[in-house]
Design a protein around this motif. Sequence first.
Motif, PDB file in Angstrom:
ATOM      1  N   ASP A   1       0.863  -1.178   0.000  1.00 52.72           N
ATOM      2  CA  ASP A   1       0.000   0.000   0.000  1.00 52.72           C
ATOM      3  C   ASP A   1       0.898   1.226   0.000  1.00 52.72           C
ATOM      4  O   ASP A   1       2.123   1.109   0.088  1.00 52.72           O
ATOM      5  N   GLY A   2       0.278   2.390  -0.109  1.00 50.49           N
ATOM      6  CA  GLY A   2       1.079   3.601  -0.189  1.00 50.49           C
ATOM      7  C   GLY A   2       1.814   3.635  -1.518  1.00 50.49           C
ATOM      8  O   GLY A   2       1.416   2.966  -2.478  1.00 50.49           O
ATOM      9  N   ILE A   3       2.901   4.386  -1.582  1.00 55.62           N
ATOM     10  CA  ILE A   3       3.594   4.522  -2.871  1.00 55.62           C
ATOM     11  C   ILE A   3       5.017   3.992  -2.864  1.00 55.62           C
ATOM     12  O   ILE A   3       5.621   3.835  -3.912  1.00 55.62           O
ATOM     13  N   ILE A   4       5.577   3.705  -1.687  1.00 56.46           N
ATOM     14  CA  ILE A   4       6.978   3.267  -1.634  1.00 56.46           C
ATOM     15  C   ILE A   4       7.052   1.739  -1.603  1.00 56.46           C
ATOM     16  O   ILE A   4       6.319   1.088  -0.870  1.00 56.46           O
ATOM     17  N   THR A   5       7.921   1.172  -2.398  1.00 57.29           N
ATOM     18  CA  THR A   5       8.118  -0.274  -2.402  1.00 57.29           C
ATOM     19  C   THR A   5       9.213  -0.611  -1.389  1.00 57.29           C
ATOM     20  O   THR A   5      10.311  -0.066  -1.475  1.00 57.29           O
TER      21      THR A   5
ATOM     22  N   ASN B   1       8.938   1.551  -6.679  1.00 57.05           N
ATOM     23  CA  ASN B   1       9.021   2.988  -6.435  1.00 57.05           C
ATOM     24  C   ASN B   1       9.863   3.196  -5.194  1.00 57.05           C
ATOM     25  O   ASN B   1       9.517   2.700  -4.125  1.00 57.05           O
ATOM     26  N   VAL B   2      10.968   3.890  -5.369  1.00 58.93           N
ATOM     27  CA  VAL B   2      11.977   3.944  -4.313  1.00 58.93           C
ATOM     28  C   VAL B   2      12.381   5.392  -4.075  1.00 58.93           C
ATOM     29  O   VAL B   2      12.397   6.205  -4.996  1.00 58.93           O
ATOM     30  N   TRP B   3      12.694   5.689  -2.822  1.00 61.30           N
ATOM     31  CA  TRP B   3      13.221   7.006  -2.503  1.00 61.30           C
ATOM     32  C   TRP B   3      14.760   6.913  -2.507  1.00 61.30           C
ATOM     33  O   TRP B   3      15.327   6.200  -1.695  1.00 61.30           O
ATOM     34  N   TYR B   4      15.376   7.594  -3.459  1.00 60.15           N
ATOM     35  CA  TYR B   4      16.833   7.502  -3.635  1.00 60.15           C
ATOM     36  C   TYR B   4      17.549   8.697  -3.012  1.00 60.15           C
ATOM     37  O   TYR B   4      17.007   9.802  -2.996  1.00 60.15           O
ATOM     38  N   ALA B   5      18.779   8.468  -2.561  1.00 57.62           N
ATOM     39  CA  ALA B   5      19.657   9.588  -2.221  1.00 57.62           C
ATOM     40  C   ALA B   5      20.958   9.407  -2.983  1.00 57.62           C
ATOM     41  O   ALA B   5      21.439   8.282  -3.177  1.00 57.62           O
ATOM     42  N   GLY B   6      21.502  10.511  -3.422  1.00 61.55           N
ATOM     43  CA  GLY B   6      22.733  10.468  -4.203  1.00 61.55           C
ATOM     44  C   GLY B   6      23.002  11.836  -4.792  1.00 61.55           C
ATOM     45  O   GLY B   6      22.586  12.861  -4.240  1.00 61.55           O
TER      46      GLY B   6
END
Lengths: 218, 417
Positions: B89-93, B173-178
């Motif tokens: 659920d939600g948007i982040i995998t 769908n992932v929140w990335y940092a870089g």
Amino acid sequence: MSRFRELVIAAALLACGPAFAQSAPPVALGRPALPQEIAAWDIDIRPDGVGLPPGKGSVKDGEQIYLERCAACHGEFGEGAGRYPVLVGGQGTLTKDAPDKTIGSFWPYASTVFDYVRRAMPFGDAQSLTADETYALTAYLLAMNEVVKDDFVLSKENFASVKLGNVGAFYDDDRETTEKAFWREPCMKDCAREPAKILNRARALDVTPDSKTGPKVE
Amino acid sequence: MSDKTVNRRAFMTAAGLAGAAVATGARAQTPDPLITEVQPWNKQLGDGVQANPYGSPSKFEKHVVRRDVEWLTVSRESSVNFTPLHELDGIITPSGLCFERHHGGVAEIEPGKHRLMIHGLVDKPLVYTMDDLKRFPGRINRAYFLECAANSGMEWKGAQLNGCQFTHGMVHNVWYAGLPLKALLDQAGVKTNGKWLLAEGADSAGMTRSIPIDKAMKDCMVAWNMNGEALRPEQGYPLRLVVPGWEGNMWVKWLRRLEIGDQPWHHREETSKYTDLLADGRSRRFTWIMDAKSVVTNPSPQAPLRAKGPNVLTGLAWSGRGAIKRVDVSLDGGRNWTTARIEGPVLPLSLTRFYLDFDWDGRELLVQSRAMDDTGYVQPTKSELRAVRGVNSIYHNNGIQTWLVRGDGETENVEIS
């Protein structure tokens, strides 16, 4: 920001020399790549032959190497053992029900064969082939696909003369024109006169891996 | 079973009454022992801290896993598995559920031994270590969807796999940092004739893709962090390329080299693969953008309807051209549509969550969803796609999915007229 301030800043940037606006302030991290390091990693080949190493190899030598290092997976005749990729044939199938997309029937450039075999094959022992072996294997794959004759010797010098038949069949993404109709106002009510009819169902094929496993606790 | 149809009236009853009909919940005849009796977990001490220093899901969630389709590929090192979208659920995998696609297995790289080289048509060829990158100014964090171009590729010739995990699970769908890729390219100084970039992985497939320099400068990232933690090995640890909105194959994992050139390289993954063979035998190449798409994840074959009365229909929508503007849902096979409720953040080039609360009266339903993005692109039907492309293009199947929900709640993948 006001137009006036933009102009002032633009003028200030110009005053510092045109290069200033272009390049980012240097960050004191990283180091120059040495020529030997670039040479070690830069193994890519382009359709115009840029990147090819010196060397050559014959169809005949290629056959020998192929039988030793490739045939176990791709089949003695490139027909693909089991479900491993087929490397030969398929000409004339691209408009058929089950197209066979091989080097001979589909690939636009011979350079792709050299580049790919050199970087990724044999599967599980990548980058173990010499330049001459890669020329020979490429020549053999081209010969099996009837692109070159059986006595052909492929080299850096004659590489650009090899042309694959399907090169003209590729064109750049044109969805924004050919699929322009998909930009539209969608229908919300009574969008079809007939009620929906089921045409086919996945169940009939029964190829889903045990799809019926519901929540279960061990 | 006959191919029954769901007409407009059925749609009205099934969906239109949501909220109006007060479903009478089950009435208890006898007291519930789960309430009247003290349960073990009410009484005994549970695990202390550090029982599980890197937490994992509850043991009651063991069925929530990535799964593969064995007949699809020849070896597991050159294969794919699928995100269980119907369990999320939600948007982040969650990192561990992001689907995997490898061409030579998962490279195992100690971060201290990883190098990123930038060379070719640049003023200064450079080598960075992971430590360099992590000290580099201008770090960013962003959420983006990654969809494999072959997602739904098995469905071109008709309904084939029963489950949105298999039909649509090559997306995450992932929140990335870089870092913005531009920051690194600017340090190297791209020459004016540098129009293309070749990205290469350090794995045994030596994955390569050609990317236009404009895209590289616009919004690409080199990322080492996903969902707050280090990249998972199977997602390219220690470093991967992020190419927002474009097909997953370009997001080179185990990224080790960026070469600038004046022409594309036409490597295997952009000729033999990831080109779209059309009905006339010609092929589109450089079809990088993932068009707007959506899928109802619940109900779906692996998540059937379990009861009449109030139910929550939910799903995901995304577009490689921008943000999702609207999602419509149909319960009668596309004859009538209701606009779904979009909930949670609506980010460009990210999965977007939608819901439709409805009362189910036990009728057969033909469930569909249709995404629209902020460029005005509307997700087409599968037959509209086939009319333009034929059935042999493998990639970029963003056609509208239909689920048949039968009277008993069981749900199937079907295609309809």
